[in-house]
Scaffold this active site. Structure first.
Site, PDB file in Angstrom:
ATOM      1  N   GLU A 164      38.955  39.182  36.327  1.00  7.34           N
ATOM      2  CA  GLU A 164      37.948  38.830  37.349  1.00  7.34           C
ATOM      3  C   GLU A 164      38.177  39.531  38.682  1.00  7.34           C
ATOM      4  O   GLU A 164      38.480  38.875  39.683  1.00  7.34           O
ATOM      5  CB  GLU A 164      37.940  37.304  37.554  1.00  7.34           C
ATOM      6  CG  GLU A 164      39.332  36.715  37.747  1.00  7.34           C
ATOM      7  CD  GLU A 164      39.350  35.228  38.006  1.00  7.34           C
ATOM      8  OE1 GLU A 164      38.681  34.493  37.255  1.00  7.34           O
ATOM      9  OE2 GLU A 164      40.049  34.811  38.950  1.00  7.34           O
ATOM     10  N   PRO A 165      37.996  40.841  38.730  1.00 10.28           N
ATOM     11  CA  PRO A 165      38.202  41.537  40.000  1.00 10.28           C
ATOM     12  C   PRO A 165      37.061  41.341  40.983  1.00 10.28           C
ATOM     13  O   PRO A 165      35.912  41.086  40.583  1.00 10.28           O
ATOM     14  CB  PRO A 165      38.279  43.019  39.611  1.00 10.28           C
ATOM     15  CG  PRO A 165      37.947  43.096  38.167  1.00 10.28           C
ATOM     16  CD  PRO A 165      37.555  41.750  37.669  1.00 10.28           C
ATOM     17  N   ARG A 189      37.454  43.140  44.639  1.00 13.81           N
ATOM     18  CA  ARG A 189      37.572  44.378  45.408  1.00 13.81           C
ATOM     19  C   ARG A 189      37.276  45.637  44.579  1.00 13.81           C
ATOM     20  O   ARG A 189      36.533  46.511  45.018  1.00 13.81           O
ATOM     21  CB  ARG A 189      39.003  44.494  45.958  1.00 13.81           C
ATOM     22  CG  ARG A 189      39.194  45.698  46.887  1.00 13.81           C
ATOM     23  CD  ARG A 189      40.684  45.925  47.207  1.00 13.81           C
ATOM     24  NE  ARG A 189      41.441  44.733  47.372  1.00 13.81           N
ATOM     25  CZ  ARG A 189      41.627  44.088  48.535  1.00 13.81           C
ATOM     26  NH1 ARG A 189      41.121  44.589  49.635  1.00 13.81           N
ATOM     27  NH2 ARG A 189      42.347  42.988  48.584  1.00 13.81           N
ATOM     28  N   CYS A 211      36.558  40.932  72.636  1.00 15.77           N
ATOM     29  CA  CYS A 211      37.396  40.795  73.809  1.00 15.77           C
ATOM     30  C   CYS A 211      38.769  40.257  73.459  1.00 15.77           C
ATOM     31  O   CYS A 211      39.114  39.140  73.843  1.00 15.77           O
ATOM     32  CB  CYS A 211      36.701  39.882  74.812  1.00 15.77           C
ATOM     33  SG  CYS A 211      36.353  40.751  76.305  1.00 15.77           S
ATOM     34  N   TYR A 238      35.247  42.215  51.116  1.00 14.58           N
ATOM     35  CA  TYR A 238      35.873  41.483  52.206  1.00 14.58           C
ATOM     36  C   TYR A 238      35.551  42.116  53.572  1.00 14.58           C
ATOM     37  O   TYR A 238      36.349  42.060  54.488  1.00 14.58           O
ATOM     38  CB  TYR A 238      37.392  41.383  51.989  1.00 14.58           C
ATOM     39  CG  TYR A 238      37.752  40.854  50.616  1.00 14.58           C
ATOM     40  CD1 TYR A 238      37.452  39.546  50.270  1.00 14.58           C
ATOM     41  CD2 TYR A 238      38.344  41.669  49.644  1.00 14.58           C
ATOM     42  CE1 TYR A 238      37.757  39.045  49.011  1.00 14.58           C
ATOM     43  CE2 TYR A 238      38.648  41.188  48.384  1.00 14.58           C
ATOM     44  CZ  TYR A 238      38.356  39.875  48.067  1.00 14.58           C
ATOM     45  OH  TYR A 238      38.652  39.394  46.823  1.00 14.58           O
TER      46      TYR A 238
HETATM   47  N1  LLP Z   1      40.257  35.523  41.449  1.00  8.30           N
HETATM   48  C1  LLP Z   1      40.814  34.648  42.319  1.00  8.30           C
HETATM   49  C2  LLP Z   1      41.172  33.308  41.862  1.00  8.30           C
HETATM   50  C3  LLP Z   1      41.033  35.040  43.645  1.00  8.30           C
HETATM   51  O1  LLP Z   1      41.606  34.195  44.492  1.00  8.30           O
HETATM   52  C4  LLP Z   1      40.654  36.344  44.061  1.00  8.30           C
HETATM   53  C5  LLP Z   1      40.848  36.776  45.435  1.00  8.30           C
HETATM   54  C6  LLP Z   1      40.064  37.213  43.112  1.00  8.30           C
HETATM   55  C7  LLP Z   1      39.885  36.759  41.813  1.00  8.30           C
HETATM   56  C8  LLP Z   1      39.625  38.597  43.456  1.00  8.30           C
HETATM   57  O2  LLP Z   1      40.682  39.384  43.919  1.00  8.30           O
HETATM   58  P1  LLP Z   1      40.464  40.953  44.096  1.00  8.30           P
HETATM   59  O3  LLP Z   1      40.180  41.528  42.734  1.00  8.30           O
HETATM   60  O4  LLP Z   1      39.346  41.157  45.008  1.00  8.30           O
HETATM   61  O5  LLP Z   1      41.747  41.450  44.639  1.00  8.30           O
HETATM   62  N2  LLP Z   1      40.434  38.982  51.984  1.00  8.30           N
HETATM   63  C9  LLP Z   1      41.552  39.689  51.364  1.00  8.30           C
HETATM   64  C10 LLP Z   1      41.596  39.471  49.874  1.00  8.30           C
HETATM   65  C11 LLP Z   1      41.680  38.011  49.514  1.00  8.30           C
HETATM   66  C12 LLP Z   1      41.590  37.781  48.059  1.00  8.30           C
HETATM   67  C13 LLP Z   1      41.501  36.331  47.725  1.00  8.30           C
HETATM   68  N3  LLP Z   1      41.393  36.053  46.332  1.00  8.30           N
HETATM   69  C14 LLP Z   1      41.436  41.164  51.716  1.00  8.30           C
HETATM   70  O6  LLP Z   1      40.519  41.519  52.445  1.00  8.30           O
HETATM   71  O7  LLP Z   1      42.281  41.952  51.298  1.00  8.30           O
END
Ligand code: LLP
Length: 434
Positions: free
Chosen positions: A290-291, A293, A358, A387
């Site tokens: 489940e990606p 990003r 600011c 994000y």
């Molecule tokens: N599944 C679960 C349960 C998660 O908590 C997350 C992300 C994902 C999938 C997706 O993760 P990804 O594939 O996108 O890495 N705001 C932070 C990233 C926080 C991710 C939180 N959980 C950033 O900007 O790097």
């Protein structure tokens, strides 16, 4: 020139190419700045790369999109059309998935802190609850009984594995707030409890190690631990799970010339472990990934306009009309987004690109070697599709930016720019004199 070509040129480091200049000037003129621009084809390419890596290697598979990376319904719809299912963290994200056309039964709801009304909403829409703790499990059981339904549940497991990423986005380590710990028989006791409580149907198991992971080792260790535990559940509790979700977290290259773990490399690394453990298990659950990003980051750029340039005794600052209100990642995680100065080919010098919030900490890019822009020039921040807008705020009373989706030769507004009136939309009329 095609709109897409301009975006791709900028991404490739040719932001002074006429195609890039034309496209950015046009988009900024029509839609204003700061502006989020996404390339639909890049999202499709990423979804297809993920699919091409996993589908041939795992006959029983479900790929999901973690909506938190970008909840715009038009983006979600693109990914549903590529065959992905939603993974969500809140009622708002459940609603976004439904608006985009998903069926509730195809949605997986993971959060370490679900409110009673979120649990009810999820159950009314037949959403699969990924349970974080025993308190929540009891609440789900009671809600399902009250609603006269059966809650399909899985547990989010904390596998105690360190995937070696930034501390703030490292979720699978033992001290993180997420999930039921695998060690010490805690997870086993949780499954046992779930089989005894009314109104529940235990369907699977989930974990998520963290984000921006660039090596396979953490996933490999986790897959072994999870599947060994699934075997324990079968042998000792007679449970047969229908899926094993190994989470998201696939990293992307944030620098020119960098290469990171590809989905093929991850799928290749997981395949022998999966096959070996499934043979020992005696049945094959579905593998879920489940990606967030990986699917959307690279498709998106944030475009800003330079307000002024100033040289102090210490540094040269490029002041732009965006800030951590529109792109939080640099301030929050020290993340480095590449910056392209549009239409400039002068020799680079060291610059700080400063936001318009600011606060001292609002530096979008520090000590970068870039051609020196002038007031009125455009700059683009790369890899902002995940994000980026999702974490934007109205801090400093700045309306949210617009979002535009480029698809071939068309650019469509998928979210119009916020307005100054909207900043006060929820304040009682007396306060604003209305
Ligand atoms: N599944 C679960 C349960 C998660 O908590 C997350 C992300 C994902 C999938 C997706 O993760 P990804 O594939 O996108 O890495 N705001 C932070 C990233 C926080 C991710 C939180 N959980 C950033 O900007 O790097």
């Amino acid at each position: 020139v095609s709109l897409r070509e301009g975006l791709l040129r900028a991404r490739a480091g040719e932001a002074d190419h006429p195609a890039a200049v034309a496209v950015f000037s046009l988009l900024a003129k029509e839609h204003g700045t700061p502006l989020y621009v996404y390339d639909a084809e890049t999202i499709r390419e990423q979804a297809r790369a993920l699919t091409a890596a996993f589908v041939p290697r795992f006959p029983r598979l479900k790929l999901r999109y973690a909506l938190k990376a970008n909840t715009n319904v038009h983006i979600v719809r693109l990914l549903l059309a590529e065959g992905l299912s939603p993974e969500v963290v809140s009622e708002g994200e459940i609603r976004a998935a439904l608006l985009a056309g998903a069926r509730g039964a195809d949605v997986l709801f993971t959060s370490s802190s679900k409110s009673p009304s979120e649990i009810d909403f999820a159950l009314r829409h037949d959403v699969l609850l990924n349970v974080d703790n025993l308190d929540e499990l009891a609440q789900a059981s009671a809600a399902a009984t009250r609603l006269g339904t059966t809650a399909r549940v899985s547990f989010r497991i904390n596998p105690g594995v360190d995937p070696d990423t930034l501390h703030q986005i490292n979720t699978g380590i033992a001290e993180s707030k997420f999930g039921v710990h695998l060690d010490g028989g805690i997870a086993r006791a949780a499954y046992e409890t779930a089989t005894r409580l009314p109104g529940l149907s235990v369907t699977g198991i989930h974990c998520h190690l963290g984000s921006q992971i660039t090596e396979t080792a953490g996933y490999e260790e986790t897959a072994r631990k999870m599947l060994a535990f699934v075997r324990e559940l079968k042998e000792e509790l007679g449970l047969r799970l229908s899926f094993v979700d190994l989470g998201g977290g696939l990293g992307i290259p944030f620098r020119d010339g960098e290469s990171v773990m590809s989905p093929e490399r991850l799928a290749d690394a997981l395949k022998p472990i999966w096959e070996e453990e499934v043979a020992r298990l005696g049945y094959e659950p579905e593998l879920w990934i489940e990606p967030g990003r990986f699917l959307v980051a690279q498709s998106g750029l944030m475009v800003a306009r330079v307000n002024s340039v100033k040289t102090t005794p210490v540094k040269t600052f490029v002041n732009v009309d965006a800030g951590f209100n529109t792109l939080l990642r640099p301030a929050m995680y020290g993340a480095e987004h590449r910056v392209r100065v549009v239409g400039k080919s002068t020799p680079p010098m060291v610059l700080d690109v400063a936001g318009d919030v600011c606060e001292t900490g609002d530096i979008l890019a520090a000590d970068r070697s870039l051609p020196r822009p002038e007031a009125g020039d455009l700059v683009a921040f790369l890899d902002a599709g995940a994000y980026g807008f999702a974490m934007a705020s109205e801090y400093n009373a700045r309306p949210l930016p617009a979002e535009v989706l480029v698809d071939g030769d068309t650019a469509r507004v998928i979210r119009r720019r916020g307005t100054f009136e909207e900043l006060h939309r929820s304040e009682p009329a007396g306060a604003t004199g209305r």
